[in-house]
Design a protein around this motif. Sequence first.
Motif, short mmCIF file in Angstrom:
data_model
loop_
_atom_site.label_atom_id
_atom_site.label_comp_id
_atom_site.label_asym_id
_atom_site.label_seq_id
_atom_site.Cartn_x
_atom_site.Cartn_y
_atom_site.Cartn_z
N ILE A 86 35.49 56.36 34.11
CA ILE A 86 36.79 55.91 34.53
C ILE A 86 37.97 56.73 33.70
CG2 ILE A 86 38.52 54.11 35.00
CD1 ILE A 86 35.97 52.40 35.32
N GLN A 95 42.23 45.81 29.23
CA GLN A 95 42.33 45.38 30.67
C GLN A 95 40.93 45.20 31.56
OE1 GLN A 95 44.05 48.88 32.87
NE2 GLN A 95 45.15 47.57 34.03
N TRP A 96 40.21 45.70 30.76
CA TRP A 96 38.45 45.45 31.50
C TRP A 96 37.86 44.39 30.97
CZ3 TRP A 96 36.60 47.60 35.95
CH2 TRP A 96 37.01 48.48 36.48
N PRO A 98 38.28 41.18 30.22
CA PRO A 98 37.98 40.04 31.00
C PRO A 98 36.76 40.13 31.81
CG PRO A 98 40.14 40.60 30.80
CD PRO A 98 39.42 41.68 30.46
N LEU A 99 36.52 41.01 32.63
CA LEU A 99 35.59 41.33 33.62
C LEU A 99 34.19 41.84 33.15
CD1 LEU A 99 34.94 41.38 36.55
CD2 LEU A 99 35.36 43.73 36.71
N VAL A 100 34.19 42.61 32.20
CA VAL A 100 32.87 43.36 31.73
C VAL A 100 32.72 43.17 30.16
CG1 VAL A 100 32.86 45.04 33.61
CG2 VAL A 100 34.26 45.59 31.17
N ILE A 129 30.03 51.35 31.98
CA ILE A 129 31.30 51.99 32.23
C ILE A 129 31.86 52.84 30.93
CG2 ILE A 129 33.87 51.22 32.52
CD1 ILE A 129 33.02 49.24 34.44
#
Lengths: 131, 131
Positions: free
Chosen positions: A8, A19-20, A22-24, A51
């Motif tokens: 990305i 930014q990522w 909290p998800l991964v 990622i």
Amino acid sequence: MKLDHVGIAVPNLAAAIEQWRPLVGPPESPPEEVPSNRVRVAFVAVGETHIELLEPADETSPVARFLESRGPGVHHLAFSVPRVDTALAEVRARGLRVVDERARPGARGRRVGFAHPSAFGGVLVEFVEGP
Amino acid sequence: MKLDHVGIAVPNLAAAIEQWRPLVGPPESPPEEVPSNRVRVAFVAVGETHIELLEPADETSPVARFLESRGPGVHHLAFSVPRVDTALAEVRARGLRVVDERARPGARGRRVGFAHPSAFGGVLVEFVEGP
């Protein structure tokens, strides 16, 4: 065949990691410079894949040009293969274009090589040598 | 957290299946219509994740608009979560935008929901309910 990672393109690596997160979750190791591509990268494990967040190291980086023309977003898909040179040769044998004719050093000490986006319907495909 | 699939926008599903077959093999099931997104899709297993090839069902499909503005390429990343509604609520609780406020029916009989690309640095993220 395994999807090694999704690359990305991001303008700012530190901001993208937050930014990522909290998800991964957090990156599996500190950011790394990849001189051959003029990028700074961080890998986050997501199950058996990753990622890869890619920040251009300078304005001559291919990722800087990608950010200028397309904006931040998915830059490439990387598949793990036993031999990068063989994978690149197979693409060429089907009459399709490659960016790299031979494997070169990539992130995490792995050998890598890119097909041309035209070979896979507009998707930039990277081959990564290893399991 | 698992990457359920990488969604790739394609102008022609049959042609895309043939284009990807030498690298990732055949789809795991016949193409499926997804009326909620006005797309026809095929899933190809790649290790524990999948590639989803997405063809617009008509010119009003969001994927048709994507193809017009960006051309063929990676359209979204889908992560499997225990509860889509919870995942969407967590994104909103961080002050970020979502496309779907609640889960809706997606491909393969799964409940799905999309965050807004601005929530993840330009990447369209889908949540898919299930293992």
